[in-house]
Design a protein around this motif. Structure first.
Motif, PDB file in Angstrom:
ATOM      1  N   ALA A   1       0.653  18.662  28.574  1.00  0.00           N
ATOM      2  CA  ALA A   1       1.532  17.590  28.085  1.00  0.00           C
ATOM      3  C   ALA A   1       2.987  18.042  28.075  1.00  0.00           C
ATOM      4  O   ALA A   1       3.882  17.305  28.502  1.00  0.00           O
ATOM      5  CB  ALA A   1       1.089  17.136  26.695  1.00  0.00           C
TER       6      ALA A   1
ATOM      7  N   SER B   1       4.638  14.634  29.586  1.00  0.00           N
ATOM      8  CA  SER B   1       3.781  13.462  29.339  1.00  0.00           C
ATOM      9  C   SER B   1       4.237  12.243  30.128  1.00  0.00           C
ATOM     10  O   SER B   1       4.114  11.109  29.678  1.00  0.00           O
ATOM     11  CB  SER B   1       3.731  13.137  27.845  1.00  0.00           C
ATOM     12  OG  SER B   1       3.213  14.212  27.119  1.00  0.00           O
TER      13      SER B   1
ATOM     14  N   TRP C   1       0.288  11.831  33.526  1.00  0.00           N
ATOM     15  CA  TRP C   1       0.110  13.216  33.091  1.00  0.00           C
ATOM     16  C   TRP C   1      -1.345  13.521  32.764  1.00  0.00           C
ATOM     17  O   TRP C   1      -1.828  14.629  33.007  1.00  0.00           O
ATOM     18  CB  TRP C   1       0.989  13.527  31.879  1.00  0.00           C
ATOM     19  CG  TRP C   1       0.417  13.010  30.595  1.00  0.00           C
ATOM     20  CD1 TRP C   1       0.602  11.773  30.054  1.00  0.00           C
ATOM     21  CD2 TRP C   1      -0.467  13.701  29.718  1.00  0.00           C
ATOM     22  NE1 TRP C   1      -0.106  11.649  28.898  1.00  0.00           N
ATOM     23  CE2 TRP C   1      -0.769  12.823  28.667  1.00  0.00           C
ATOM     24  CE3 TRP C   1      -1.041  14.966  29.720  1.00  0.00           C
ATOM     25  CZ2 TRP C   1      -1.620  13.165  27.628  1.00  0.00           C
ATOM     26  CZ3 TRP C   1      -1.888  15.319  28.676  1.00  0.00           C
ATOM     27  CH2 TRP C   1      -2.163  14.415  27.646  1.00  0.00           C
ATOM     28  N   HIS C   2      -2.045  12.527  32.220  1.00  0.00           N
ATOM     29  CA  HIS C   2      -3.423  12.751  31.776  1.00  0.00           C
ATOM     30  C   HIS C   2      -4.365  13.056  32.939  1.00  0.00           C
ATOM     31  O   HIS C   2      -5.359  13.755  32.762  1.00  0.00           O
ATOM     32  CB  HIS C   2      -3.915  11.566  30.945  1.00  0.00           C
ATOM     33  CG  HIS C   2      -3.808  10.245  31.622  1.00  0.00           C
ATOM     34  ND1 HIS C   2      -2.609   9.656  31.928  1.00  0.00           N
ATOM     35  CD2 HIS C   2      -4.757   9.417  32.063  1.00  0.00           C
ATOM     36  CE1 HIS C   2      -2.825   8.504  32.529  1.00  0.00           C
ATOM     37  NE2 HIS C   2      -4.119   8.333  32.627  1.00  0.00           N
TER      38      HIS C   2
ATOM     39  N   CYS D   1      -4.001  16.666  33.430  1.00  0.00           N
ATOM     40  CA  CYS D   1      -4.690  17.346  32.339  1.00  0.00           C
ATOM     41  C   CYS D   1      -6.189  17.422  32.618  1.00  0.00           C
ATOM     42  O   CYS D   1      -6.807  18.471  32.422  1.00  0.00           O
ATOM     43  CB  CYS D   1      -4.419  16.625  31.020  1.00  0.00           C
ATOM     44  SG  CYS D   1      -5.073  17.506  29.595  1.00  0.00           S
TER      45      CYS D   1
ATOM     46  N   PHE E   1      -6.240   9.244  25.891  1.00  0.00           N
ATOM     47  CA  PHE E   1      -4.926   9.583  26.438  1.00  0.00           C
ATOM     48  C   PHE E   1      -4.285   8.334  27.008  1.00  0.00           C
ATOM     49  O   PHE E   1      -4.973   7.481  27.559  1.00  0.00           O
ATOM     50  CB  PHE E   1      -5.041  10.618  27.564  1.00  0.00           C
ATOM     51  CG  PHE E   1      -5.359  12.008  27.112  1.00  0.00           C
ATOM     52  CD1 PHE E   1      -5.055  12.468  25.843  1.00  0.00           C
ATOM     53  CD2 PHE E   1      -5.959  12.892  27.987  1.00  0.00           C
ATOM     54  CE1 PHE E   1      -5.348  13.762  25.452  1.00  0.00           C
ATOM     55  CE2 PHE E   1      -6.253  14.194  27.614  1.00  0.00           C
ATOM     56  CZ  PHE E   1      -5.947  14.625  26.344  1.00  0.00           C
TER      57      PHE E   1
ATOM     58  N   GLU F   1       2.813  11.330  24.962  1.00  0.00           N
ATOM     59  CA  GLU F   1       2.252  12.604  24.537  1.00  0.00           C
ATOM     60  C   GLU F   1       1.170  12.327  23.500  1.00  0.00           C
ATOM     61  O   GLU F   1       1.345  11.485  22.617  1.00  0.00           O
ATOM     62  CB  GLU F   1       3.348  13.471  23.919  1.00  0.00           C
ATOM     63  CG  GLU F   1       2.883  14.828  23.490  1.00  0.00           C
ATOM     64  CD  GLU F   1       4.017  15.690  22.963  1.00  0.00           C
ATOM     65  OE1 GLU F   1       3.706  16.681  22.292  1.00  0.00           O
ATOM     66  OE2 GLU F   1       5.188  15.371  23.215  1.00  0.00           O
TER      67      GLU F   1
ATOM     68  N   THR G   1      -5.473  15.372  20.211  1.00  0.00           N
ATOM     69  CA  THR G   1      -5.742  16.614  20.941  1.00  0.00           C
ATOM     70  C   THR G   1      -6.840  17.412  20.251  1.00  0.00           C
ATOM     71  O   THR G   1      -7.771  17.903  20.897  1.00  0.00           O
ATOM     72  CB  THR G   1      -4.457  17.448  21.073  1.00  0.00           C
ATOM     73  OG1 THR G   1      -3.500  16.703  21.819  1.00  0.00           O
ATOM     74  CG2 THR G   1      -4.710  18.777  21.768  1.00  0.00           C
TER      75      THR G   1
END
Length: 117
Positions: free
Chosen positions: A46, A51, A55-56, A59, A89, A94, A100
């Motif tokens: 992140a 973010s 972005w996810h 991840c 997400f 973020e 998280t």
């Protein structure tokens, strides 16, 4: 172009070092070790991606790479990650620390006990 490739290489090397710092997962404290690793990886992705939109997806890829490095069969990655993240997400946002932590706990629980929750 060269600068971007060097930046990408640096990121991959950083991830490799992080993976090595988390692995092997100690047998006497698996749940906490998995939780710490997943939470830190989500957080660092992140931060690294700021973010930004999508972005996810990055991840999820990093978590899959980590599972691969930990010896979890790749055929299981998608289901494990999807079950843990569960749509929590959002692109361009973020994740809250509590989200998280919950994702890290869910994935760690599944990996150590075979159940989620």
């Amino acid at each position: 172009m060269r600068e971007a490739l060097l930046e990408w290489r640096g990121w991959l090397e950083e991830l490799a070092e992080r993976f090595d710092s988390f692995l092997p997962i100690p047998p006497d404290d698996q749940l906490a070790a998995w939780e710490r690793a997943v939470a830190q990886l989500v957080t660092v992705v992140a931060i690294r991606t700021r973010s930004e939109a999508g972005w996810h997806f990055h991840c999820e890829r990093v978590l899959s790479w980590f599972l691969e490095r930990a010896g979890i069969p790749s055929a299981q990655h998608r289901a494990l990650i999807d079950d843990a993240i569960g749509g929590r997400f959002e692109s361009g946002l973020e994740p809250e620390p509590a989200i998280t932590e919950a994702i890290a706990k869910d994935l760690a629980t599944t990996l150590t006990t075979g159940s989620n929750g």
